[in-house]
Design an enzyme around this catalytic site. Structure first.
Site, PDB file in Angstrom:
ATOM      1  CE  LYS A 174      -1.583  -1.803   3.694  1.00 43.36           C
ATOM      2  NZ  LYS A 174      -2.270  -2.161   4.952  1.00 43.36           N
ATOM      3  CB  THR A 206      -6.655   7.693   7.638  1.00 42.69           C
ATOM      4  OG1 THR A 206      -5.764   8.290   8.589  1.00 42.69           O
ATOM      5  CG2 THR A 206      -6.943   8.686   6.518  1.00 42.69           C
ATOM      6  N   GLY A 208      -7.694   2.810  10.988  1.00 45.11           N
ATOM      7  CA  GLY A 208      -8.185   1.484  10.635  1.00 45.11           C
ATOM      8  C   GLY A 208      -8.229   1.193   9.155  1.00 45.11           C
ATOM      9  CB  THR A 209      -6.911   2.896   6.102  1.00 41.67           C
ATOM     10  OG1 THR A 209      -5.601   3.087   6.647  1.00 41.67           O
ATOM     11  CG2 THR A 209      -7.677   4.189   6.192  1.00 41.67           C
ATOM     12  N   GLY A 210      -5.857   0.093   7.090  1.00 42.87           N
ATOM     13  CA  GLY A 210      -5.205  -1.171   6.747  1.00 42.87           C
ATOM     14  C   GLY A 210      -6.014  -2.375   7.172  1.00 42.87           C
ATOM     15  CB  CYS A 211      -7.872  -3.109  10.304  1.00 41.36           C
ATOM     16  SG  CYS A 211      -6.557  -2.848  11.506  1.00 41.36           S
TER      17      CYS A 211
END
Length: 262
Positions: A174, A206, A208-211
């Site tokens: 990412k 933003t 928690g975007t990866g989760c």
């Protein structure tokens, strides 16, 4: 209804970790199950404290789910320490759990560290070789491969290393943290390179975007989507979830987990 499993930490603020994963599973019509690896005390401003769950209890949770509610896909997020990462690796192998999305969570959006450093070696040696897809951000990918990643070519080289040398089937790096003007690029590598490009959003919400991204991919894999279709749809969903975030809290607020994915 298909079942998905998340193995991750609990976020008391509800924006990341187990809470974000279960909301995302529900959004995509998948029944969510969980194995909690750590309890965090956090909100949109940061993490004030966290404690790991005992490795035996983490393994017991995985066993209970696998023996009765077998997941069609699963993900891992915050693994906290090497002992937990090791029991997760053994649990995956012994239960032959399919469609593993490995999100190597190391640092929260707020900058707070969410793992003990000896966890990295276990992730490299025991978890990545079992992964269907690894979804690191630039910082996490740099830690995994051992060198900085500062442009798109370096992203591709790192992705090739994670697949070819470490044994993952595919990797999605990412690029949101890379200085790339008004465009964001994410690199998917599974033997071939595919770049996903989108308009950069000027947003502070933003958390928690990866989760959320890895959970969205997991949910779609559980439903039988191809890897490329799952990644494309998940990236679109997270983009819209950031754009329509409800603006909660005074720090990095949570996404809108009910967002569209067009």
């Amino acid at each position: 209804m298909r079942i998905a499993l998340t193995i991750a930490g609990s976020d008391s603020g509800g924006g990341a970790g187990i809470q974000a994963d279960l909301k995302t599973f529900q959004r995509f019509g998948v029944f969510g199950t969980s194995a909690i690896t750590a309890i965090t005390a956090q909100n949109t401003k940061g993490v004030t404290r966290w404690e790991a769950v005992s490795p035996d209890l983490v393994r017991a949770q995985i066993d209970s789910v696998a023996e009765d509610l077998a997941p069609a896909a699963f993900k891992s997020g915050m693994l906290a320490n090497a002992a937990i990462a090791s029991v997760v690796a053994v649990g995956i192998r012994e239960h032959s759990l399919p469609n593993y999305v490995l999100d190597p969570v190391m640092v929260a959006t707020s900058g707070d560290v969410l793992f003990e450093s000896d966890t990295i070696d276990v992730i490299r040696r025991e978890l990545i070789p079992q992964a269907f897809l690894v979804t690191p951000n630039l910082h996490e990918a740099a830690i995994l491969v051992g060198h900085e990643i500062d442009d798109e070519d370096a992203m591709v080289r790192a992705a090739e290393t994670i697949v070819t040398d470490m044994g993952a089937q595919a990797v999605l790096i990412k690029g949101g943290h890379m200085a790339s003007g008004d465009r964001v690029v994410d690199i998917l590598y599974d033997g071939n390179v595919r770049a996903f490009r989108a308009q950069r959003l000027d947003a502070r919400n933003t958390h928690g975007t990866g989760c959320t991204l890895s959970a969205a991919i997991t949910a779609q894999l559980a439903r039988g989507e191809s890897l490329h279709a799952a990644v494309r749809r998940a990236i679109s969903y997270v983009h819209n979830a950031i754009a329509s975030a409800p603006g909660l809290g005074s720090g990095h607020g949570p996404l809108n987990h009910l967002a569209e994915d067009n």
